[in-house]
Design an enzyme around this catalytic site. Structure first.
Site: not given
Ligand SMILES: [Zn+2]
Length: 241
Positions: A102, A104, A120, A131, A153, A194
């Site tokens: 879970q 990241i 996640h 793009c 970007c 967890t």
């Protein structure tokens, strides 16, 4: 490694690890869902982490979203801890078939793990919403590539969004399917760090039909009665050398 866990692993062929925030907190990455995470968010922004990390908030308050995100979810100096390293070694030994996380932060891959299902997403991947161009974490953290806090970007000027699943957004089908298959085919499932209350953790655990369920968490969980082994301790201490 704790001998009780080692004994189960020794007689297993397909171990899967399912990990939560507790795996990352031992690398000094605080859990934004914790009590202090909530307190910090509300006192600085007047909003809960769940609100600020929602799709709606991202769309309507993008500048604040990125301010909160960059200051509370990014820990570039964090390193894999003993749990990450032990799991990478188990995969190398051919015992572990996958990690479902879970978190990241990408620390499992940094430790050397190959098969990692990031439920996640990952802060290390970022894409232009217009793009689709890929950008790494350094790019979006560099003020030169941002207007205020919002990364843009360099090809088309579009907004660069982290490949992180926000509240109100669906999880990636491919990742979920991979995680479900890994759990379904496992003979041992180790759940660590967890409390199994965060979506979709509890649902995924239900796919496990193997022999041994090991729960390693600092506090009790609602699944303790289903486990063959429950250890209320630090995940790094239990899995580490
Ligand atoms: Zn673009």
């Amino acid at each position: 490694m704790d001998p009780r866990v080692r004994e189960v692993i020794d007689r297993s062929k397909r171990v899967v690890f399912f990990g939560g925030a507790g795996v990352s907190t031992e690398s000094n990455i605080p859990d934004f869902r914790s009590e202090s995470g909530l307190y910090n968010a509300v006192s600085k922004y007047g909003q809960s982490p769940e609100t600020m990390l929602s799709r709606t908030f991202f769309q309507n308050h993008m500048e604040t979203f990125y301010d909160y995100y960059k200051n509370n979810l990014i820990y570039r100096e964090a390193l894999p801890n003993k749990a990450h390293l032990a799991l990478a070694k188990l995969e190398e030994e051919g015992k572990l078939t996958g990690i479902v996380t879970q978190n990241i932060d990408g620390l499992h891959q940094l430790a050397g793990s190959k098969t990692v299902y990031e439920l996640h997403g990952s802060v290390l991947r970022n894409y232009c919403v217009d793009c689709g161009a890929f950008y790494d974490l350094d790019y979006i953290m560099d003020p030169e590539h941002c207007e205020g806090n919002i990364p843009k970007c360099e090809t088309c000027g579009g907004i660069v969004k982290p490949d992180v699943v926000l509240y109100e957004e669906a999880l990636d089908d491919q990742v979920i399917n991979g995680a479900v298959n890994a759990i379904r085919n496992a003979d041992t499932l180790i759940v660590g760090g967890t409390s199994l209350v965060v979506y979709p953790a509890a649902g995924l655990i239900n796919y496990f039909g193997g022999k041994d369920l090991i729960l390693i968490n600092k506090s009790e969980t609602q699944y303790d009665t289903r486990a063959t082994l429950v250890i209320n301790d630090s995940i790094g201490k239990i899995l580490g050398e």
